[in-house]
Design a protein around this motif. Structure first.
Motif, PDB file in Angstrom:
ATOM      1  N   ILE A  68       0.855  -1.188   0.000  1.00 49.63           N
ATOM      2  CA  ILE A  68       0.000   0.000   0.000  1.00 49.63           C
ATOM      3  C   ILE A  68       0.890   1.236   0.000  1.00 49.63           C
ATOM      4  N   GLN A  69       0.298   2.382  -0.310  1.00 44.37           N
ATOM      5  CA  GLN A  69       1.099   3.608  -0.361  1.00 44.37           C
ATOM      6  C   GLN A  69       1.570   3.961   1.055  1.00 44.37           C
ATOM      7  N   ALA A  70       2.853   4.265   1.191  1.00 45.45           N
ATOM      8  CA  ALA A  70       3.432   4.554   2.507  1.00 45.45           C
ATOM      9  C   ALA A  70       2.856   5.835   3.088  1.00 45.45           C
ATOM     10  N   LYS A  71       2.822   6.870   2.282  1.00 45.10           N
ATOM     11  CA  LYS A  71       2.142   8.101   2.709  1.00 45.10           C
ATOM     12  C   LYS A  71       1.654   8.815   1.454  1.00 45.10           C
ATOM     13  N   GLY A  72       0.640   9.636   1.640  1.00 49.86           N
ATOM     14  CA  GLY A  72       0.066  10.307   0.478  1.00 49.86           C
ATOM     15  C   GLY A  72      -1.429  10.106   0.446  1.00 49.86           C
ATOM     16  N   ARG A  73      -2.008  10.439  -0.687  1.00 52.11           N
ATOM     17  CA  ARG A  73      -3.464  10.508  -0.797  1.00 52.11           C
ATOM     18  C   ARG A  73      -4.183   9.190  -0.623  1.00 52.11           C
ATOM     19  N   ASP A 130       3.723   5.105  -4.365  1.00 58.06           N
ATOM     20  CA  ASP A 130       2.717   4.550  -5.274  1.00 58.06           C
ATOM     21  C   ASP A 130       3.307   4.186  -6.642  1.00 58.06           C
ATOM     22  N   ASP A 131       4.329   4.938  -7.080  1.00 63.32           N
ATOM     23  CA  ASP A 131       4.983   4.650  -8.372  1.00 63.32           C
ATOM     24  C   ASP A 131       5.557   3.229  -8.411  1.00 63.32           C
ATOM     25  N   ASP A 132       5.958   2.727  -7.244  1.00 64.77           N
ATOM     26  CA  ASP A 132       6.647   1.439  -7.205  1.00 64.77           C
ATOM     27  C   ASP A 132       5.701   0.250  -7.029  1.00 64.77           C
ATOM     28  N   VAL A 180      -3.472   0.678  -5.382  1.00 60.15           N
ATOM     29  CA  VAL A 180      -2.821   1.785  -6.081  1.00 60.15           C
ATOM     30  C   VAL A 180      -3.816   2.415  -7.061  1.00 60.15           C
ATOM     31  N   GLY A 181      -3.529   3.650  -7.467  1.00 61.96           N
ATOM     32  CA  GLY A 181      -4.404   4.310  -8.447  1.00 61.96           C
ATOM     33  C   GLY A 181      -4.302   3.628  -9.811  1.00 61.96           C
ATOM     34  N   LEU A 182      -5.446   3.528 -10.482  1.00 54.23           N
ATOM     35  CA  LEU A 182      -5.467   2.954 -11.831  1.00 54.23           C
ATOM     36  C   LEU A 182      -4.549   3.749 -12.763  1.00 54.23           C
ATOM     37  N   ASN A 183      -4.387   5.052 -12.485  1.00 55.75           N
ATOM     38  CA  ASN A 183      -3.504   5.891 -13.291  1.00 55.75           C
ATOM     39  C   ASN A 183      -2.067   5.370 -13.260  1.00 55.75           C
ATOM     40  N   GLU A 184      -1.606   4.944 -12.064  1.00 53.54           N
ATOM     41  CA  GLU A 184      -0.234   4.423 -11.972  1.00 53.54           C
ATOM     42  C   GLU A 184      -0.122   3.074 -12.680  1.00 53.54           C
ATOM     43  N   VAL A 185      -1.166   2.264 -12.567  1.00 53.82           N
ATOM     44  CA  VAL A 185      -1.159   0.958 -13.235  1.00 53.82           C
ATOM     45  C   VAL A 185      -1.051   1.165 -14.745  1.00 53.82           C
ATOM     46  N   GLY A 202     -10.167   7.569  -4.037  1.00 53.90           N
ATOM     47  CA  GLY A 202      -9.041   8.075  -4.839  1.00 53.90           C
ATOM     48  C   GLY A 202      -9.446   8.469  -6.249  1.00 53.90           C
ATOM     49  N   ALA A 203     -10.710   8.872  -6.409  1.00 56.61           N
ATOM     50  CA  ALA A 203     -11.171   9.226  -7.750  1.00 56.61           C
ATOM     51  C   ALA A 203     -10.465  10.477  -8.257  1.00 56.61           C
ATOM     52  N   CYS A 204     -10.023  10.431  -9.480  1.00 63.24           N
ATOM     53  CA  CYS A 204      -9.415  11.594 -10.134  1.00 63.24           C
ATOM     54  C   CYS A 204      -9.400  11.330 -11.627  1.00 63.24           C
ATOM     55  N   ARG A 205      -8.962  12.315 -12.386  1.00 67.94           N
ATOM     56  CA  ARG A 205      -8.867  12.120 -13.830  1.00 67.94           C
ATOM     57  C   ARG A 205      -7.570  12.751 -14.303  1.00 67.94           C
ATOM     58  N   SER A 252       3.595  14.132 -15.848  1.00 65.90           N
ATOM     59  CA  SER A 252       4.238  13.017 -15.145  1.00 65.90           C
ATOM     60  C   SER A 252       3.699  11.695 -15.684  1.00 65.90           C
ATOM     61  N   TYR A 253       2.837  11.767 -16.695  1.00 61.69           N
ATOM     62  CA  TYR A 253       2.224  10.552 -17.264  1.00 61.69           C
ATOM     63  C   TYR A 253       2.497  10.450 -18.757  1.00 61.69           C
ATOM     64  N   PRO A 254       3.794  10.339 -19.147  1.00 61.30           N
ATOM     65  CA  PRO A 254       4.132  10.346 -20.571  1.00 61.30           C
ATOM     66  C   PRO A 254       3.525   9.187 -21.357  1.00 61.30           C
ATOM     67  N   ASP A 291      -2.223  16.419 -16.634  1.00 59.45           N
ATOM     68  CA  ASP A 291      -2.002  16.198 -15.207  1.00 59.45           C
ATOM     69  C   ASP A 291      -3.282  15.728 -14.522  1.00 59.45           C
ATOM     70  N   ILE A 292      -3.102  15.283 -13.278  1.00 54.96           N
ATOM     71  CA  ILE A 292      -4.236  14.823 -12.474  1.00 54.96           C
ATOM     72  C   ILE A 292      -5.095  16.000 -12.039  1.00 54.96           C
ATOM     73  N   VAL A 293      -6.397  15.821 -12.188  1.00 55.50           N
ATOM     74  CA  VAL A 293      -7.353  16.836 -11.751  1.00 55.50           C
ATOM     75  C   VAL A 293      -8.329  16.118 -10.832  1.00 55.50           C
ATOM     76  N   ASP A 322      -9.916   8.355 -16.629  1.00 52.33           N
ATOM     77  CA  ASP A 322     -10.571   8.371 -15.317  1.00 52.33           C
ATOM     78  C   ASP A 322      -9.971   7.294 -14.428  1.00 52.33           C
ATOM     79  N   SER A 323      -9.702   7.679 -13.191  1.00 51.18           N
ATOM     80  CA  SER A 323      -8.990   6.759 -12.303  1.00 51.18           C
ATOM     81  C   SER A 323      -9.659   6.656 -10.940  1.00 51.18           C
ATOM     82  N   GLU A 324      -9.433   5.545 -10.284  1.00 51.62           N
ATOM     83  CA  GLU A 324      -9.726   5.406  -8.854  1.00 51.62           C
ATOM     84  C   GLU A 324      -8.770   4.346  -8.318  1.00 51.62           C
TER      85      GLU A 324
HETATM   86  P1  ATP Z   1       4.208   8.856  -3.587  1.00 50.57           P
HETATM   87  O1  ATP Z   1       5.045   9.542  -2.584  1.00 50.57           O
HETATM   88  O2  ATP Z   1       3.617   7.582  -3.033  1.00 50.57           O
HETATM   89  O3  ATP Z   1       4.853   8.682  -4.915  1.00 50.57           O
HETATM   90  P2  ATP Z   1       2.528  10.777  -4.961  1.00 50.57           P
HETATM   91  O4  ATP Z   1       2.888  12.153  -4.538  1.00 50.57           O
HETATM   92  O5  ATP Z   1       3.008  10.250  -6.268  1.00 50.57           O
HETATM   93  O6  ATP Z   1       2.919   9.786  -3.773  1.00 50.57           O
HETATM   94  P3  ATP Z   1      -0.235  11.290  -4.208  1.00 50.57           P
HETATM   95  O7  ATP Z   1      -0.323  12.750  -4.488  1.00 50.57           O
HETATM   96  O8  ATP Z   1      -0.222  10.817  -2.800  1.00 50.57           O
HETATM   97  O9  ATP Z   1       0.964  10.610  -5.035  1.00 50.57           O
HETATM   98  O10 ATP Z   1      -1.463  10.607  -4.973  1.00 50.57           O
HETATM   99  C1  ATP Z   1      -1.615   9.223  -4.990  1.00 50.57           C
HETATM  100  C2  ATP Z   1      -2.751   8.859  -5.908  1.00 50.57           C
HETATM  101  O11 ATP Z   1      -3.954   9.435  -5.440  1.00 50.57           O
HETATM  102  C3  ATP Z   1      -2.662   9.347  -7.332  1.00 50.57           C
HETATM  103  O12 ATP Z   1      -1.811   8.542  -8.136  1.00 50.57           O
HETATM  104  C4  ATP Z   1      -4.105   9.240  -7.781  1.00 50.57           C
HETATM  105  O13 ATP Z   1      -4.421   7.901  -8.116  1.00 50.57           O
HETATM  106  C5  ATP Z   1      -4.874   9.581  -6.514  1.00 50.57           C
HETATM  107  N1  ATP Z   1      -5.440  10.951  -6.483  1.00 50.57           N
HETATM  108  C6  ATP Z   1      -6.737  11.256  -6.203  1.00 50.57           C
HETATM  109  N2  ATP Z   1      -6.941  12.581  -6.245  1.00 50.57           N
HETATM  110  C7  ATP Z   1      -5.786  13.163  -6.543  1.00 50.57           C
HETATM  111  C8  ATP Z   1      -5.366  14.513  -6.730  1.00 50.57           C
HETATM  112  N3  ATP Z   1      -6.187  15.523  -6.604  1.00 50.57           N
HETATM  113  N4  ATP Z   1      -4.072  14.722  -7.019  1.00 50.57           N
HETATM  114  C9  ATP Z   1      -3.214  13.691  -7.116  1.00 50.57           C
HETATM  115  N5  ATP Z   1      -3.565  12.402  -6.956  1.00 50.57           N
HETATM  116  C10 ATP Z   1      -4.836  12.120  -6.683  1.00 50.57           C
END
Ligand code: ATP
Ligand code: MG
Length: 283
Positions: free
Chosen positions: A6-11, A50-52, A67-72, A88-91, A116-118, A155-157, A176-178
């Motif tokens: 799981i993600q160590a810290k973050g959203r 989450d990248d890893d 993890v977010g579907l975006n990273e997958v 974790g919904a975002c786009r 960050s999503y090339p 970028d993520i919105v 679209d991601s969650e």
């Molecule tokens: P890490 O240190 O684990 O690499 P990070 O900074 O890359 O963390 P976070 O900003 O914690 O990532 O976001 C983790 C995930 O949360 C995103 O990849 C995405 O799936 C989801 N997410 C949901 N809403 C948002 C948002 N507003 N901004 C960024 N990510 C969001």
């Protein structure tokens, strides 16, 4: 023993930990550690960026991960997607400076896009037949146009507030991601059973989220109408009260419909309406 990343810290950290906790699994150890033993389930928890996580799961370093579907999608690692987790919904969208005169994807031809999503961006540009320059940057993508590094960003919105603050306008919603539960493709049989157990617990929790349990008393003449208002899971439970001519009615309703339903029920004579939180729905 099953290992989950799981993600160590973050959203996603907090909601991953609480989904596990609601499933009867305590993480313990805190997020400062790389690895901890869970209690309530035979499982180890691996805390990663989450990248890893996609790679860790693809390699089998972790059996499963949240993890977010975006990273997958971005990492393109071979993993199985077990289920969507409803948080974790975002786009990921294309945004351009407000006054840029953007008039459709072709505007991006020959322009510089910071992201960050090339990989997700490349796939989308190719699908539209657009030739743009992709500038990969790790963070603060939203300031790239203002400092002259890019003409657009990808970028993520989530709410869009950050874009507005930076004078940007969302013009193409691309992905679209969650948060999702992923698993390594070659799970050994013993572990597959544990993952199935976990999937069952998660889906039970998710089914109950956003639902309320309603109880009320109704005069006999209103029961039929109340059943129409409250379809319930099969149909609502109707029980006779000791008082002649009165019934108790129980039903599960989505929280989003709660107040509309309550008002309709009051109008047909429902009394003593109780609204209870629903913990689990086990089907
Ligand atoms: P890490 O240190 O684990 O690499 P990070 O900074 O890359 O963390 P976070 O900003 O914690 O990532 O976001 C983790 C995930 O949360 C995103 O990849 C995405 O799936 C989801 N997410 C949901 N809403 C948002 C948002 N507003 N901004 C960024 N990510 C969001
Ligand atoms: Mg990250």
């Amino acid at each position: 023993m099953l290992k989950i990343a799981i993600q160590a810290k973050g959203r996603l950290n907090e909601q991953s930990v609480s989904l596990l906790a609601d499933s009867g699994i305590q993480c313990g150890g805190g997020s400062r550690r790389l690895l901890s033993m869970a209690t309530g389930f035979d499982m180890e928890i691996l805390y990663l960026r989450d990248d890893d996580i996609p790679q860790a799961v693809a390699m089998g370093v972790a059996d499963i991960g949240i993890v977010g579907l975006n990273e997958v999608a971005e990492k393109g690692e071979r993993v199985d997607e077990v289920m969507a987790l409803g948080f974790g919904a975002c786009r990921i969208s294309v945004a351009v400076p407000r006054e840029s005169g953007y008039d459709g994807p072709a505007w991006l031809n020959g322009r510089r896009i910071a992201t960050s999503y090339p990989n997700i961006l490349r796939t989308w540009l190719d699908s539209k037949g657009i030739d743009a320059e992709i500038h990969e940057i790790a963070g603060s993508v939203e300031i790239a146009p203002a400092v002259g590094m890019a003409d657009a960003i990808f970028d993520i919105v989530s709410s869009g507030g950050t874009l507005v603050q930076n004078g940007l306008r969302e013009v193409e919603r691309v992905f679209d991601s969650e948060a999702v539960l992923i698993a390594t493709p070659q799970l050994p049989d013993g572990k597959r059973e544990a993952v199935e157990k976990l999937r069952f617990r998660f889906s039970t929790i998710l089914a109950g989220r956003g639902m309320k349990y309603l109880l009320m008393n109704l005069p006999e003449g209103s029961v039929e109408r109340a059943v129409e208002i409250l379809p319930g899971m099969k149909s609502p439970t109707v029980l006779p009260l000791a008082a002649e001519g009165w019934f108790s009615l129980h039903a599960v309703v989505p929280e989003s419909e709660l107040w509309d339903k309550v008002e309709m029920l009051k109008e047909i004579g429902a009394e003593d309406i109780l609204v209870l939180n629903l913990e689990n729905i086990i089907r």
